[in-house]
Design an enzyme around this catalytic site. Structure first.
Site, PDB file in Angstrom:
ATOM      1  N   HIS A 382      11.424 -16.266  20.375  1.00  0.00           N
ATOM      2  CA  HIS A 382      10.799 -15.453  19.361  1.00  0.00           C
ATOM      3  C   HIS A 382      11.187 -15.526  18.006  1.00  0.00           C
ATOM      4  O   HIS A 382      10.740 -15.399  17.035  1.00  0.00           O
ATOM      5  CB  HIS A 382      10.569 -13.955  19.821  1.00  0.00           C
ATOM      6  CG  HIS A 382       9.702 -13.870  21.073  1.00  0.00           C
ATOM      7  ND1 HIS A 382       9.856 -13.373  22.364  1.00  0.00           N
ATOM      8  CD2 HIS A 382       8.194 -13.828  20.969  1.00  0.00           C
ATOM      9  CE1 HIS A 382       8.955 -13.382  22.799  1.00  0.00           C
ATOM     10  NE2 HIS A 382       7.851 -13.709  22.117  1.00  0.00           N
ATOM     11  N   ASP A 467     -10.342  -9.881  22.371  1.00  0.00           N
ATOM     12  CA  ASP A 467      -9.933 -11.331  22.160  1.00  0.00           C
ATOM     13  C   ASP A 467      -9.640 -11.636  20.760  1.00  0.00           C
ATOM     14  O   ASP A 467     -10.311 -11.369  19.771  1.00  0.00           O
ATOM     15  CB  ASP A 467     -11.381 -12.124  22.556  1.00  0.00           C
ATOM     16  CG  ASP A 467     -10.972 -13.675  22.343  1.00  0.00           C
ATOM     17  OD1 ASP A 467     -11.018 -14.159  21.207  1.00  0.00           O
ATOM     18  OD2 ASP A 467     -10.702 -14.267  23.556  1.00  0.00           O
ATOM     19  N   ASP A 488       0.767 -15.797  18.856  1.00  0.00           N
ATOM     20  CA  ASP A 488       1.753 -16.087  20.001  1.00  0.00           C
ATOM     21  C   ASP A 488       0.770 -16.002  21.536  1.00  0.00           C
ATOM     22  O   ASP A 488       0.806 -14.913  22.191  1.00  0.00           O
ATOM     23  CB  ASP A 488       2.691 -14.863  20.118  1.00  0.00           C
ATOM     24  CG  ASP A 488       3.706 -14.748  21.125  1.00  0.00           C
ATOM     25  OD1 ASP A 488       3.811 -15.820  22.006  1.00  0.00           O
ATOM     26  OD2 ASP A 488       4.587 -13.647  21.224  1.00  0.00           O
TER      27      ASP A 488
END
Length: 820
Positions: A382, A467, A488
């Protein structure tokens, strides 16, 4: 029997009852008994030779059924012990029918038990067999064997199956030596799997051990035991599509009878190692949707490798949007980490440093079979995904995160002081709740000054469950909102939206004027890879080209990291709306380190905020590995700059040696009267077109940042201090002999050798040198080019002859030499 042995029907001593039907099958009529010579009869028996009785027909009338048929005899035993059977009769002509070499006396395999017992494989009697009797009514009717429990027709017609391999040790010896107990465990395992056993067959071995095989309606189960070693190896294969992994706990329970340690009197821990494979041939569509397919991450990292010696299925959840799996794993070559050493108090040379048993398991999060996160490398991944993009922006305030339901990207974003609001769009609410419960450390913000204990509770966060790509496309208010947008989600090969032009346009439009987009770009390329659109990452190439073609994207960078927890290095892609981000991207190590210190929140624990990213790490990201350049240059047509990936070794180097005029290709003399410069450079030898001019001097050019030059100029004229002559001269020298880098990095290359004396001219007829790499045919550097990223320094300093130069001719460069 030679004929039988030669045809693969029989081996070992030949019995008359076996030989007669074989000879009859071959069409050989059987003769009357003929006596062997006395020498043969009285000699040592030849094991395997036919007796006269073996050639006797069972029906005497058959011998005379045809007067023209040949008769046979066992006629001779040769000196070397061969037995020869000759053919007799009107048409025989002395023909040899069978010739059998003398065989060395030996024993049949059935009499070799004493030898085979030593090798642990002799079959004992009686054999334990059965038909899979189970404690319920056994139903193998048409409906039972052709339908699943839900009533659907059982599909066993496809050439595919599942294979489960299980190795266990530290088991009780008596259990491993008991046919009946093992057979019971085998049958119960089959029942637990919802399978149907048709029959089974077990053999005791000497001096110990049992081998069993069970024939299933769906295929088979088999195993072998080593009681003294406490080991069993088992495999189960089914052609059913019913999942086979759920039977594994039952196998562990039924066969995992622990042995008692003779020294401690305590039961030993049973060690189980297993592997699951999808077998056979499935359609490509069927493989793509199966989370245990051999190409899936969950298969590669967990279910397939036997080297993964510890596998604990922590969670399996089907949600409205897909499947969530969490596994704890340890590999055979894992060793304790730094935190393990502290936890266990391991001293130097402690043998536990070299044992996987004392290493903490790694927890893996899979979404639809794709590895999404590993808790041991979460921070590395990350930090690599988030911070290069965040520091490419001068001061990000509004940040968007697409996906990222584990909370890792959110945690890293919230470390930036400048951030005022974060919008996270995650499809599946269950991913967030599961991550908070089973991977709490990933969304832990308790150590960040100014944040809540859990990152998801931070007041700056707006969490939306829908979504992500649809949100960006449909929510017009998102246009121009995000200073940084972190995708991500899956890599492009698993995310079709990256190849949709409308979606890519929406991503770009959601960025602010200085906005930056970053994605996980998947597996890094290799030098041997084919052209990108034909290789393993065609969707990444399609996405890159859509960004290149977008008028609002100015710069694209690729980089990779090998510490992010995946088998292969992970690639990342950063795209900027404004070319000014290049200056931040190409920052010096100390510049970036200062930015990290200045822009990140402090940690309550006083520990560093980052464990992976810093100035030196960013410097490594500035130059993509050569594979990126190699694959990029396989594009068709080949990009212009690919012709300049290295100096042309067929061209000569012409150097200037001020202290050695005999070796020098140049000489500096006073300029002609009235010339602007005091001195001029002349060639002392003929120089062919394309040759390199003073390469050593140019390679030594001084690199100064534009900011440093401005600061030096300001410092040289501080009010009330007086003029700083040295700094003033330095700034003037930079202005006179320096040129800005064409890559937008904010660097100035200052010529310090003989090249700085070369005269400039706007008269093209005088000019005889040029830049090594001409201006790009498109008029500007490409938005994306690993070639420019890898060679940007050399592209900005080297000069070559633009035509043949004669000895004695002055060297002249164009006035716009370094203009783009």
């Amino acid at each position: 029997m030679v004929v039988a042995f030669g045809t693969g029907l029989m081996m070992g001593p030949t019995d008359a009852r076996l030989a007669m039907p074989v000879l009859s099958f071959l069409g050989i009529e059987l003769p009357e008994p003929v006596q062997l010579p006395a020498a043969a009869i009285n000699s040592e028996p030849i094991v395997g030779a036919m007796s006269t009785q073996s050639l006797m027909p069972s029906n005497p009338q058959a011998r005379n059924s045809n007067s023209k048929s040949a008769t046979y005899m066992v006629g001779e035993v040769s000196a070397n012990g061969e037995i020869i059977i000759n053919k007799e009769g009107e048409d025989a002509a002395g023909e040899v029918l069978i010739k059998q070499a003398k065989r060395t006396k030996t024993e049949h395999v059935a009499t070799l038990g004493y030898k085979i017992r030593e090798t642990h494989v002799n079959i004992d009697t009686p054999v334990l067999e059965g038909t899979g009797d189970v404690p319920h009514e056994r139903d193998i009717t048409y409906d039972r064997i052709n339908k699943e429990n839900d009533g659907n027709i059982r599909d066993q017609t496809m050439p595919s199956g599942q294979h489960l391999l299980v190795d266990m040790k530290n088991l009780e010896a008596d259990f491993l030596n008991s046919e009946s107990r093992l057979a019971r465990a085998m049958q119960d395992s089959v029942i637990a799997g919802g399978l149907t056993m048709l029959s089974y067959h077990c053999h005791s071995l000497h001096p110990a051990g049992v081998s069993c095989v069970g024939v299933l309606l769906e295929s088979h189960i088999s195993f072998h035991t080593w009681p003294d070693e406490g080991v069993i190896t088992l495999d189960m294969f089914t052609t059913s599509e019913k999942p086979l992994l759920p039977v594994l706990p039952s196998i562990k329970e039924l066969f995992g009878i622990p042995r008692v340690n003779a020294e401690t009197g305590e039961k030993e821990e049973v060690v189980t190692v297993w592997s699951h494979e999808l077998r056979g041939f499935r359609t490509e569509d069927a493989r793509k949707v199966h989370h245990l397919d051999g190409n899936s991450d969950i298969s590669k990292h967990v279910t397939s490798p036997l080297e993964v010696v510890y596998k604990e299925h922590v969670l399996n959840m089907e949600t409205e949007y897909g499947r969530i799996d969490i596994w704890d794993v340890k590999e055979r070559d894992d060793t304790p980490g730094y935190e393990d050493g502290l936890r266990l108090g391991l001293a130097p040379q402690d043998p536990r440093w070299f044992s996987y048993e004392d290493a903490s398991p790694c927890r893996l999060l899979f979404l639809d079979g794709v590895l999404h996160m590993a808790n041991q490398t979460d921070r590395v991944f990350h930090e690599t995904l988030v911070h290069p993009a965040m520091f490419a922006h001068p001061s990000p305030k509004s940040v968007g995160i697409l996906g990222g339901g584990d909370g890792g990207s959110l945690r890293e974003v919230l470390k930036h002081k400048s951030v005022t609001d974060v919008t996270m769009v995650e499809l599946d609410e269950k991913v967030v709740s599961v991550s908070k419960e089973y991977l709490p450390e990933i969304s832990d913000c308790s150590d960040i000054v100014g944040s809540k204990p859990n990152c998801f509770d931070d007041d700056r966060l707006s969490l939306i469950f829908t979504d992500a790509f649809a949100y960006v496309k449909e929510k017009k208010e998102a246009n121009g909102k995000f200073d940084v947008l972190v995708a991500d989600v899956n890599q492009p090969e698993n995310q079709d939206e990256y190849t949709d032009a409308d979606t890519v346009n929406a991503l770009v439009e959601s960025l602010s004027p200085l906005g930056v987009l970053v994605i996980n770009a998947g597996e890094a390329p290799m030098i041997v890879d084919p052209r990108a659109d034909k290789g393993m990452q065609p969707k990444r190439e399609a996405f890159t080209k859509l960004l290149e073609a977008h008028p609002k994207i100015a710069s694209i960078f690729v980089f990779e990291d090998a510490q992010s927890g995946y088998v292969d290095p992970v690639a990342f892609l950063v795209a900027c709306r404004d070319a000014s981000c290049r200056k931040n991207w190409y920052g010096q190590t100390d510049e970036i380190n200062y930015q990290v210190f200045d822009r990140l929140q402090a940690m309550k624990s006083k520990k560093p905020a980052l464990i992976q990213f810093d100035g030196a790490t960013q410097r490594s990201y500035q130059v993509p590995p050569r594979a990126w350049e190699t694959v990029y240059c396989r594009r068709e047509p080949e990009p212009f700059e690919c012709a300049y990936r290295g100096l042309d070794m067929t061209k000569e180097l012409f150097e200037y040696y001020p202290k050695n005029e005999d070796e020098s290709a140049f000489v500096i003399r006073e300029s002609k009267e009235g010339a602007e410069n005091d001195a001029a450079v002349y060639a002392t030898v003929d120089i062919p077109e394309g040759s390199y001019i003073m390469p050593t001097h140019l390679a030594a050019s001084l690199e100064v940042s534009e900011d440093s030059a401005k600061d030096s100029n300001a410092t040289a004229h501080l009010e009330g201090v007086g003029e700083a002559d040295v700094l003033t001269d330095f700034v003037d020298y930079i202005d006179e002999n320096g040129h800005s880098a064409r890559d937008g990095s904010g660097k100035i290359y200052v010529e310090i050798g003989g090249s700085r004396v070369i005269r400039e001219s706007d008269d093209a007829s005088e000019v005889n040198i040029r830049r090594w790499v001409p201006a790009h045919p498109d008029g500007a550097r490409p938005k994306y080019s690993p070639v420019y990223d890898r060679h940007r320094h050399s592209f900005d300093v080297f000069l070559v002859a633009s035509r043949d130069i004669k000895a004695g001719e002055e060297i002249v460069k164009p006035g716009d030499l370094w203009d783009y």
